[in-house]
Design a protein around this motif. Structure first.
Motif, PDB file in Angstrom:
ATOM      1  N   TRP A  44      12.492  10.276   6.345  1.00 10.97           N
ATOM      2  CA  TRP A  44      11.404   9.492   7.469  1.00 10.97           C
ATOM      3  C   TRP A  44      10.183   9.661   7.134  1.00 10.97           C
ATOM      4  N   CYS A  45       9.463   8.961   7.527  1.00 11.07           N
ATOM      5  CA  CYS A  45       7.931   8.586   7.111  1.00 11.07           C
ATOM      6  C   CYS A  45       7.189   8.241   8.243  1.00 11.07           C
ATOM      7  N   ASP A  46       5.990   8.873   9.014  1.00 11.11           N
ATOM      8  CA  ASP A  46       5.298   8.438  10.013  1.00 11.11           C
ATOM      9  C   ASP A  46       4.382   7.521   9.685  1.00 11.11           C
ATOM     10  N   LEU A  47       4.444   6.069   9.936  1.00  8.18           N
ATOM     11  CA  LEU A  47       3.532   5.212   9.789  1.00  8.18           C
ATOM     12  C   LEU A  47       2.749   4.715  10.831  1.00  8.18           C
ATOM     13  N   SER A  48       2.722   5.720  11.799  1.00 11.32           N
ATOM     14  CA  SER A  48       1.996   5.265  13.045  1.00 11.32           C
ATOM     15  C   SER A  48       0.482   4.617  12.817  1.00 11.32           C
ATOM     16  N   SER A  49       0.013   5.568  11.810  1.00 12.74           N
ATOM     17  CA  SER A  49      -1.572   5.291  11.585  1.00 12.74           C
ATOM     18  C   SER A  49      -1.683   3.883  11.087  1.00 12.74           C
ATOM     19  N   GLU A  50      -1.016   3.699  10.120  1.00 13.53           N
ATOM     20  CA  GLU A  50      -0.838   2.353   9.194  1.00 13.53           C
ATOM     21  C   GLU A  50      -0.550   1.157   9.961  1.00 13.53           C
ATOM     22  N   THR A  51       0.450   1.365  11.049  1.00 10.01           N
ATOM     23  CA  THR A  51       0.684   0.090  11.686  1.00 10.01           C
ATOM     24  C   THR A  51       0.252   0.190  13.222  1.00 10.01           C
ATOM     25  N   SER A  52      -0.986   0.783  13.320  1.00  5.89           N
ATOM     26  CA  SER A  52      -1.384   1.033  14.650  1.00  5.89           C
ATOM     27  C   SER A  52      -1.933  -0.281  15.397  1.00  5.89           C
ATOM     28  N   ASP A  53      -2.378  -1.236  14.481  1.00  7.04           N
ATOM     29  CA  ASP A  53      -2.747  -2.698  14.933  1.00  7.04           C
ATOM     30  C   ASP A  53      -1.756  -3.590  15.533  1.00  7.04           C
ATOM     31  N   TYR A  54      -1.509  -3.526  16.803  1.00  7.79           N
ATOM     32  CA  TYR A  54      -0.347  -4.272  17.175  1.00  7.79           C
ATOM     33  C   TYR A  54      -0.632  -5.682  17.274  1.00  7.79           C
ATOM     34  N   GLU A  55      -1.461  -6.210  16.664  1.00  8.29           N
ATOM     35  CA  GLU A  55      -1.765  -7.624  16.477  1.00  8.29           C
ATOM     36  C   GLU A  55      -1.346  -8.201  15.308  1.00  8.29           C
ATOM     37  N   GLU A  56      -0.955  -7.200  14.375  1.00  9.96           N
ATOM     38  CA  GLU A  56      -0.349  -7.357  13.060  1.00  9.96           C
ATOM     39  C   GLU A  56       1.114  -7.136  13.004  1.00  9.96           C
ATOM     40  N   GLN A  57       1.775  -7.766  11.854  1.00 13.25           N
ATOM     41  CA  GLN A  57       3.270  -7.442  11.795  1.00 13.25           C
ATOM     42  C   GLN A  57       3.274  -6.621  10.604  1.00 13.25           C
ATOM     43  N   TYR A  58       4.260  -6.039  10.215  1.00 17.15           N
ATOM     44  CA  TYR A  58       4.364  -5.043   8.722  1.00 17.15           C
ATOM     45  C   TYR A  58       5.845  -5.237   8.311  1.00 17.15           C
ATOM     46  N   TYR A  59       5.735  -4.868   6.943  1.00 20.65           N
ATOM     47  CA  TYR A  59       6.988  -4.394   6.355  1.00 20.65           C
ATOM     48  C   TYR A  59       6.893  -2.941   5.557  1.00 20.65           C
ATOM     49  N   ALA A  60       7.815  -2.237   5.499  1.00 28.53           N
ATOM     50  CA  ALA A  60       7.740  -1.081   4.988  1.00 28.53           C
ATOM     51  C   ALA A  60       9.004  -0.976   3.580  1.00 28.53           C
ATOM     52  N   ILE A 109       0.766  -1.073  -0.066  1.00 28.47           N
ATOM     53  CA  ILE A 109      -0.059   0.021  -0.124  1.00 28.47           C
ATOM     54  C   ILE A 109       0.946   1.265  -0.214  1.00 28.47           C
ATOM     55  N   ARG A 110       0.694   2.067  -0.821  1.00 28.64           N
ATOM     56  CA  ARG A 110       1.586   3.394  -0.988  1.00 28.64           C
ATOM     57  C   ARG A 110       1.021   4.300   0.001  1.00 28.64           C
ATOM     58  N   LYS A 111       2.014   5.074   0.682  1.00 28.17           N
ATOM     59  CA  LYS A 111       1.716   6.182   1.565  1.00 28.17           C
ATOM     60  C   LYS A 111       1.702   7.453   0.837  1.00 28.17           C
ATOM     61  N   PRO A 112       0.473   8.282   0.628  1.00 28.17           N
ATOM     62  CA  PRO A 112       0.577   9.248  -0.483  1.00 28.17           C
ATOM     63  C   PRO A 112       1.232  10.547   0.454  1.00 28.17           C
ATOM     64  N   GLU A 113       1.201  10.614   1.651  1.00 32.10           N
ATOM     65  CA  GLU A 113       1.913  11.525   2.308  1.00 32.10           C
ATOM     66  C   GLU A 113       3.376  11.571   2.216  1.00 32.10           C
ATOM     67  N   CYS A 114       3.793  10.361   1.894  1.00 35.70           N
ATOM     68  CA  CYS A 114       5.363  10.184   1.745  1.00 35.70           C
ATOM     69  C   CYS A 114       5.784   9.964   0.409  1.00 35.70           C
ATOM     70  N   ARG A 115       5.090  10.594  -0.627  1.00 33.34           N
ATOM     71  CA  ARG A 115       5.457  10.534  -2.043  1.00 33.34           C
ATOM     72  C   ARG A 115       6.126  11.708  -2.447  1.00 33.34           C
ATOM     73  N   ASN A 116       7.271  11.475  -3.017  1.00 33.86           N
ATOM     74  CA  ASN A 116       8.137  12.622  -3.816  1.00 33.86           C
ATOM     75  C   ASN A 116       8.565  13.706  -2.531  1.00 33.86           C
ATOM     76  N   ILE A 117       8.833  12.854  -1.506  1.00 33.81           N
ATOM     77  CA  ILE A 117       9.581  13.501  -0.534  1.00 33.81           C
ATOM     78  C   ILE A 117      11.121  13.600  -0.374  1.00 33.81           C
ATOM     79  N   ASN A 118      11.710  14.526   0.060  1.00 35.36           N
ATOM     80  CA  ASN A 118      13.130  14.827   0.160  1.00 35.36           C
ATOM     81  C   ASN A 118      13.579  14.367   1.421  1.00 35.36           C
ATOM     82  N   ARG A 119      12.730  14.289   2.605  1.00 38.06           N
ATOM     83  CA  ARG A 119      13.336  13.825   3.846  1.00 38.06           C
ATOM     84  C   ARG A 119      13.562  12.442   3.850  1.00 38.06           C
TER      85      ARG A 119
END
Lengths: 213, 144
Positions: free
Chosen positions: A64-80, A52-62
Motif C-alpha cells: 500500500w502507499c498513502d497518496l492522500s497528499s498527492e490527491t488532495s485536490d478533489y477538483e482533479e482526477q487521478y491515476y496511480a 510523478i514518482r512517489k519517493p516514499e513508496c520507492r523500493n517498498i515491500n508493503r
C-alpha cells in the motif's frame, strides 16, 4: 539506465481505498512471487502529461502507499501505477482506474452527542472532516465538500422497541413527547444524494429521559 | 437568473453504472476535453450559465451520438443520460432566448478551447473521452 527485461508477474488489483478523502493506493503481490518483492509507485493527474514518482513508496515491500497528499485536490482526477521488482526482474506498470476523490471516497458515520430532559432528547450531529495533511492543517468538514449532505437518524425506545427514523439537513434534532424515565438509543448515518454517497450508521448512543418530578 | 430543475441523481446513477466501462475505453491520460488547459472550476460564477448551456449543447449534438458501443446495457444507460440532457438543453435554450443566460468573451473562449480539445482527436475517441468526463461536468455543476 536501460529498462530491465520485465517478465515478473504483475501486481494485481491496483486500486484506491478512500475514506473521508484519505486516499491510499492498495494492490496485491504478483501471483506466486513469494517473499522479497519490492515495489515502486507513480501517479498522474488526469489530463496532465506526466507521471510523478512517489519517493516514499520507492523500493517498498508493503502493498500500500498513502497518496492522500498527492490527491488532495478533489477538483482533479487521478491515476496511480505500481511496478514490482524481484531478483533483477520486474513487472509491467499496473494502473488504477481513473480515481475521482469526490465520488469515489467512502464517508464515516457522523459523531453523535445526545442530551435529555423529562420528555425529549436533543441530538447534535457532526460530520467527519476531510483528511488533512497534519493536525494543525485547516479543518474542512465534509459538509463543505458536499453541500447536499443530509443525516438519517434512528431513535429506538429500548422499552417498547419502537423505532423512529428522521431525515434532516441541519445537524440538530429534538425529539419531543417522549416517556419520562425511559432509555432511548440514537444512531445516525450521513446521506449525500448527489453524488450518491452514504456512510454506515454510527454506533448507538443511549440515554434515559429524566424521571417525572 | 436562469433556474432549471434537472434529475441530477438520475444522471449520476446512470453515469456511475457505466463510468468504469467508458473510462477504460479512453487510453489517453494526458489530455482532458473539459479540463485542459484550465479546469471548469476556474470559470467565474457569472459565466456558469453560459458554459453550462454550451456544454449541454455540446454533449447532445456532438458526444452522445458518437458513443455507440457493442454493449447494449451501456448503450441504454447512455441514451437515458442523453434524454435527460436533451430536456435540460431545451430549458437552457429558453433561458437564453429570454436573455437570462448570456455569453461574454471569456466563457466563449473557454468553450472554443473545449471544442479544440474535442476536434484534436478522432470523433469516436473524442466522444468517448468526453462521455468519460461527465463526472467532471456534474461535479462542477453541483459545486455551490
Amino acid at each position: 539506465s536501460g529498462e530491465l527485461y520485465c517478465s515478473l508477474p504483475n501486481p494485481r488489483n491496483v486500486h484506491f481505498e478512500s475514506v473521508n478523502m484519505k486516499n491510499v493506493l492498495h494492490w496485491s503481490a504478483p501471483e506466486g512471487a513469494g517473499d522479497g518483492v519490492l515495489y515502486k509507485v507513480k501517479y498522474s493527474v488526469y489530463g496532465v502529461g506526466k507521471w510523478i514518482r512517489k519517493p516514499e513508496c520507492r523500493n517498498i515491500n508493503r502493498t500500500w502507499c498513502d497518496l492522500s497528499s498527492e490527491t488532495s485536490d478533489y477538483e482533479e482526477q487521478y491515476y496511480a501505477s505500481v511496478k514490482a521488482f524481484l531478483n533483477g526482474m520486474c513487472s509491467d506498470w499496473m494502473e488504477t482506474t481513473r480515481f475521482n476523490p469526490l465520488t469515489d471516497t467512502k464517508i464515516d458515520p457522523p459523531m453523535v452527542s445526545v442530551s435529555s430532559t423529562e420528555k425529549s432528547i436533543s441530538i447534535i450531529l457532526t460530520a467527519p472532516e476531510k483528511w488533512k495533511r497534519s493536525p494543525e492543517g485547516e479543518s474542512i468538514s465534509l459538509l463543505q465538500v458536499y453541500p447536499g449532505l443530509q443525516y438519517n437518524v434512528s431513535v429506538l425506545n429500548k422499552k417498547t422497541k419502537k423505532r423512529w427514523f428522521f431525515s434532516i439537513s441541519n445537524n440538530t434534532l429534538v425529539v419531543p413527547w417522549l416517556e419520562p424515565g425511559t432509555a432511548y438509543c440514537v444512531s445516525a448515518q450521513i446521506y449525500v444524494t448527489t453524488p450518491l454517497l452514504h456512510s454506515g450508521f454510527s454506533k448507538e448512543h443511549c440515554i434515559a429521559t429524566l424521571k417525572d418530578k | 437568473l436562469c433556474r432549471i430543475s434537472m434529475s441530477m441523481t438520475e444522471i449520476r446513477s446512470g453515469f456511475s453504472a457505466i463510468k468504469a466501462n467508458i473510462q477504460a475505453r479512453d487510453p489517453i491520460r494526458t489530455l482532458s476535453i473539459l479540463s485542459y488547459p484550465h479546469s471548469l472550476h476556474k470559470v467565474k460564477s457569472s459565466d456558469r450559465c453560459c458554459i453550462t448551456h454550451q456544454l449541454f449543447n455540446f454533449y447532445v449534438d456532438k458526444v452522445f451520438k458518437h458513443c455507440k458501443t457493442e454493449d447494449s446495457y451501456v448503450n441504454r444507460k447512455i441514451s437515458s443520460i442523453a434524454n435527460s440532457f436533451l430536456s435540460v438543453k431545451r430549458k437552457l435554450r429558453q433561458c437564453h432566448e429570454q436573455n437570462k443566460c448570456m455569453c461574454g468573451q471569456e466563457p466563449t473562449e473557454k468553450f472554443k478551447q473545449i471544442l479544440a480539445n474535442y476536434e484534436g482527436l478522432n470523433v469516436t475517441s473524442a466522444a468517448i473521452k468526453s462521455l468519460g468526463e461527465l463526472d467532471i461536468l456534474l461535479d462542477w455543476m453541483e459545486k455551490s
